[in-house]
Enzyme design. Structure first.
Site, PDB file in Angstrom:
ATOM      1  N   GLY A  36      54.096  15.572  39.456  1.00 57.05           N
ATOM      2  CA  GLY A  36      53.381  16.778  39.013  1.00 57.05           C
ATOM      3  C   GLY A  36      51.884  16.537  39.100  1.00 57.05           C
ATOM      4  O   GLY A  36      51.433  15.388  39.284  1.00 57.05           O
ATOM      5  N   LEU A  37      51.149  17.617  38.961  1.00 51.48           N
ATOM      6  CA  LEU A  37      49.686  17.547  39.048  1.00 51.48           C
ATOM      7  C   LEU A  37      49.102  16.642  37.972  1.00 51.48           C
ATOM      8  O   LEU A  37      49.746  16.385  36.947  1.00 51.48           O
ATOM      9  CB  LEU A  37      49.097  18.958  38.853  1.00 51.48           C
ATOM     10  N   SER A  38      47.876  16.211  38.199  1.00 53.31           N
ATOM     11  CA  SER A  38      47.163  15.460  37.166  1.00 53.31           C
ATOM     12  C   SER A  38      47.000  16.378  35.943  1.00 53.31           C
ATOM     13  O   SER A  38      46.609  17.543  36.087  1.00 53.31           O
ATOM     14  CB  SER A  38      45.791  15.048  37.714  1.00 53.31           C
ATOM     15  N   GLY A  39      47.348  15.892  34.787  1.00 55.11           N
ATOM     16  CA  GLY A  39      47.232  16.708  33.579  1.00 55.11           C
ATOM     17  C   GLY A  39      48.449  17.573  33.309  1.00 55.11           C
ATOM     18  O   GLY A  39      48.486  18.330  32.328  1.00 55.11           O
ATOM     19  N   GLY A  41      51.366  16.470  32.467  1.00 59.33           N
ATOM     20  CA  GLY A  41      52.085  15.913  31.314  1.00 59.33           C
ATOM     21  C   GLY A  41      53.015  14.747  31.639  1.00 59.33           C
ATOM     22  O   GLY A  41      53.821  14.350  30.793  1.00 59.33           O
ATOM     23  N   LYS A  42      52.894  14.183  32.816  1.00 57.02           N
ATOM     24  CA  LYS A  42      53.797  13.092  33.235  1.00 57.02           C
ATOM     25  C   LYS A  42      53.742  11.899  32.280  1.00 57.02           C
ATOM     26  O   LYS A  42      54.774  11.413  31.816  1.00 57.02           O
ATOM     27  CB  LYS A  42      53.444  12.609  34.659  1.00 57.02           C
ATOM     28  N   SER A  43      52.518  11.413  32.006  1.00 58.21           N
ATOM     29  CA  SER A  43      52.388  10.228  31.148  1.00 58.21           C
ATOM     30  C   SER A  43      52.853  10.534  29.734  1.00 58.21           C
ATOM     31  O   SER A  43      53.610   9.754  29.134  1.00 58.21           O
ATOM     32  CB  SER A  43      50.932   9.740  31.112  1.00 58.21           C
ATOM     33  N   SER A 110      52.446  11.662  42.973  1.00 59.48           N
ATOM     34  CA  SER A 110      53.295  11.674  44.176  1.00 59.48           C
ATOM     35  C   SER A 110      53.359  13.065  44.812  1.00 59.48           C
ATOM     36  O   SER A 110      54.400  13.721  44.781  1.00 59.48           O
ATOM     37  CB  SER A 110      54.691  11.120  43.886  1.00 59.48           C
TER      38      SER A 110
END
Ligand SMILES: Nc1ncnc2c1ncn2[C@@H]1O[C@H](COP(=O)(O)OP(=O)(O)O)[C@@H](O)[C@H]1O
Ligand SMILES: [Mg+2]
Length: 206
Positions: A36-39, A41-43, A110
């Site tokens: 997913g895009l930066s920001g 919510g992946k982390s 990715s």
């Protein structure tokens, strides 16, 4: 980059294999690949999911984009070629962790389908689950967790996904969570139950 420069090597196989380690851990090893895009919510989600799995006694590890770029992949830029190499190294590392019997969660933008496909091939189809952390770029930009969208818009960072580099949505993700309309806990619950489902014996193919 994939040219083997050490051809005179033979893989050594010990008696303690993945199955043995998995049975010691009492759960299968799998990879849950957050994209997913930066920001988006992946982390946040990968680590919160890990906390819940850890509390249930599972052996887990989160591979996080920014963290590996401080070490293993610290020599790589954000050009398309370097991003591909970044993911190739992660995929190979994740594969080792699978062999170690660990349930892996990864948090990498990715952005390109072909690179994610390559990861899937390296890791192996049956162990790989793609989780699309979906959020409109406008919302990610408003969150601007690291202040990098602002810099990218000002042209101070090149190749920034969603601003000056593409993000290709996954074609058939295993799971989608929409973080602009669902709370963190809501997304975590959804992902944890998905993970648990994939670990059920009837889902685990050998
Ligand atoms: N449903 C949600 N899931 C994940 N993060 C959310 C959600 N709603 C709001 N957020 C916020 O969005 C931000 C996501 O940041 P982060 O997890 O660092 O993104 P990424 O790792 O994808 O770059 C955090 O500040 C988080 O609190
Ligand atoms: Mg992150």
């Amino acid at each position: 980059m994939n040219m083997l420069k050490s051809p005179n090597t033979v893989v050594y196989r010990g008696k303690i294999d993945r199955l043995a380690r998995e049975s010691l851990n009492r759960h299968p090893a799998k990879v849950f690949w957050f994209t997913g895009l930066s920001g988006s919510g992946k982390s946040t989600l990968a680590h919160a999911v890990e906390e819940e799995l850890y509390r249930s006694g599972m052996r887990t590890y989160v591979f996080d984009g920014d963290n590996v770029r401080h070490g293993l992949c610290g020599d790589l830029s954000f050009s398309p070629e370097a991003r591909a190499e970044n993911l190739r190294r992660i995929a190979e590392m994740v594969k080792l962790f699978l062999d170690a019997g660990i349930l892996c969660l990864t948090a990498f933008i990715s952005p390109l389908e072909r690179d994610r496909q390559k990861v899937r091939e390296i890791v192996g189809e049956r162990d790989f689950f793609e989780i699309y952390v979906k959020c409109p770029v406008e919302v990610c930009e408003e969150r601007d967790v690291k202040g990098l969208y602002k810099l990218a818009r000002a042209g101070k960072i090149q190749n920034y996904t969603g601003v000056s580099a593409p993000y290709e949505e996954p074609l058939s993700p295993s799971l989608v969570v929409e973080t602009d309309s669902c709370t963190v806990q809501g997304c975590v619950d959804r992902i944890v139950s998905f993970v648990m489902e994939q670990l059920e014996p009837e889902h685990v193919s050998r």
